[in-house]
Design an enzyme around this catalytic site. Sequence first.
Site, PDB file in Angstrom:
ATOM      1  N   ASP A 180      33.491 -29.818  11.118  1.00  0.00           N
ATOM      2  CA  ASP A 180      32.167 -29.362  10.673  1.00  0.00           C
ATOM      3  C   ASP A 180      31.024 -30.125  11.334  1.00  0.00           C
ATOM      4  OD1 ASP A 180      32.450 -31.816   9.465  1.00  0.00           O
ATOM      5  OD2 ASP A 180      32.001 -31.134   7.436  1.00  0.00           O
TER       6      ASP A 180
ATOM      7  N   HIS B 172      30.169 -33.351  10.987  1.00  0.00           N
ATOM      8  CA  HIS B 172      29.504 -34.409  10.224  1.00  0.00           C
ATOM      9  C   HIS B 172      29.534 -35.715  11.023  1.00  0.00           C
ATOM     10  CE1 HIS B 172      33.726 -35.329   8.985  1.00  0.00           C
ATOM     11  NE2 HIS B 172      33.276 -36.576   9.040  1.00  0.00           N
TER      12      HIS B 172
END
Length: 266
Positions: free
Chosen positions: A142, A144
């Site tokens: 994702d 992050h």
Amino acid sequence: MKLVIRDDVHSLAGYAASQVAAAINAAKKAGRPCVLGLPVGNTMLQTYATLATMHKRGEVDFAHVVGFVLDEYCGVDVADARSHHHYIYANFASQVNIKRENLHVLDGGVDREAWADECAAYEAKIAAAGGFDLVFCSTGGDGHVARNEPGSSLKSRTRPKTLAHDTKSQLAERWQCPVGDVPSVALTVGVGTIMGARRVLVLFASVHRAYALERCLEHGINHMFPVSMLQQHPEVTFACDEDATFELRVKTVKYFKGLEASSFLR
């Protein structure tokens, strides 16, 4: 920005450890502390193990290292095996000679009303130490960075951050507990704080991070993919194993492999 590609996760961890050790040794030679941003997570376990081995061989000395762990979960006791306090002491600090007073971790156990003060104090400690010499970390599919989840401000400083549902689901699986038992908030060093480091090293290990690497190298900056902001850092290295190059264009891989081969010749 540069990309370093290694054959597998073992050689990738060796590369990461060598870069951390080089930063520490350079600071020691200059007669000053080395300030590190320290990550947690499964990807980093072998890097920390390699650094411990290097320390035992006398190749790197942590006595003058100042470390700041990049994030911590709220509401998880420091003695809990799931806490980043526990992780960093079990997998790093107990294996090397870093001074306890030089190792800093955000206190996720403070009351909710004190979260902002805890984060402001942490930011001040980083500044008082002279800022980061090196932040090394990994990312997930994702994008992050630390616990800056998708949608994070790309100029953020240390602050509380709500965890995404996908993050909580992954943690529930790892911890073998219901999603409802996973913390909903973490205290994290911000993207803007990391951008202030003199050097940044981001690891992409395995095919599970191939999409993240492709987004970082072949697409633009996007707040829904926070690690992409690091494209703009003047001294950033993305390092990966061969499996993580799966989504990259062939010419991208050849370009960066060619650059590294040329640098070896100089």
